[in-house]
Design a protein around this motif. Structure first.
Motif: not given
Length: 187
Positions: A34-36, A40-44, A102-105, A133-134
C-alpha cells in the motif's frame, strides 16, 4: 559491408511484452503493498499468483458463489488503536490486474490494504499489506505544545541556549520547550 551492418544483429531481436503492467518482472510470490499518494488517496499494488487464484476459486466454488475480488482499506488512529474498514473497492480481475487507487474519506492515522474475495457468508482475506502512515490534511501547527520526550526537550533547550546571541531571535526550541531565563552577564 558498413560498420553499422557489422555492429547490428542480422535479425531484429523480438521485444517481449512486459511481464506485468507495471513494467517490472513478476516474482512469483503473493504480495500486496500500500502506497500513500496523498492524505486522501492510496495505491494498492499486488502480485497474485495463479496458485492463490486457484485457492480463491476453490473457496468460491465450495460456497457456490462467483469469485469477486475486493480491496479493503483498514484504518487505525495509531498502532494500539482498533482497526476499522475505511473503504471497499470491487476489483474486476485481481489476477490480470496489479494495482488500484482507493480514495480515503479521512486523512491521518495508519492504513493497510487487504485483498480478498467477497463470497457468502462474508469477506475472505487472501493478502495483507503492512500498515503505512497517512499524512494529515495540513501542516503541523506552528505554535502550541509539542509532545516531546524528556530527551528531545533537553536537546532542544540545549540547542536554544547555544543559538542565543544578539543576532538571533527566539528559537523554535525556546518557543516550544520550557522557557529558559536569559543568562545574566558575569559581573
Amino acid at each position: 559491408m558498413s560498420s553499422t551492418g557489422r555492429l547490428s544483429p542480422p535479425h531484429p531481436s523480438p521485444v517481449s511484452a512486459p511481464l506485468s503492467s507495471l513494467r517490472g518482472r513478476r516474482y512469483g510470490e503473493d504480495r500486496l503493498y500500500l502506497l500513500v499518494r496523498d492524505p486522501h488517496c492510496v495505491l494498492a499494488i499486488w502480485e497474485l499468483t495463479p496458485d492463490a487464484h486457484a485457492r480463491a476459486e476453490a473457496v468460491a466454488r465450495e460456497r457456490r458463489a462467483p469469485v469477486r475480488y475486493e480491496i479493503r482499506i483498514e484504518r487505525r488512529a495509531d498502532e494500539r488503536g482498533p482497526a476499522g474498514t475505511e473503504a471497499i473497492e470491487e476489483i474486476p480481475d485481481a489476477l490480470g490486474g496489479d494495482r488500484w487507487y482507493v480514495k480515503l474519506p479521512r486523512s491521518g492515522g495508519e492504513c493497510r490494504a487487504i485483498l480478498g474475495i467477497a463470497v457468502p457468508p462474508g469477506f475472505t482475506p487472501i493478502l495483507e499489506s503492512s500498515w503505512v502512515p497517512v499524512p494529515p490534511d495540513g501542516p503541523c501547527a506552528e505554535e502550541g505544545a509539542w509532545d516531546l520526550t524528556p530527551e528531545a526537550k533537553s536537546w532542544l533547550l540545549e540547542r536554544s541556549r547555544a543559538a542565543r546571541g544578539p543576532r538571533h531571535g527566539m528559537s523554535s526550541a525556546a518557543r516550544y520547550g520550557t522557557p529558559v531565563p536569559p543568562e545574566t552577564p558575569p559581573r
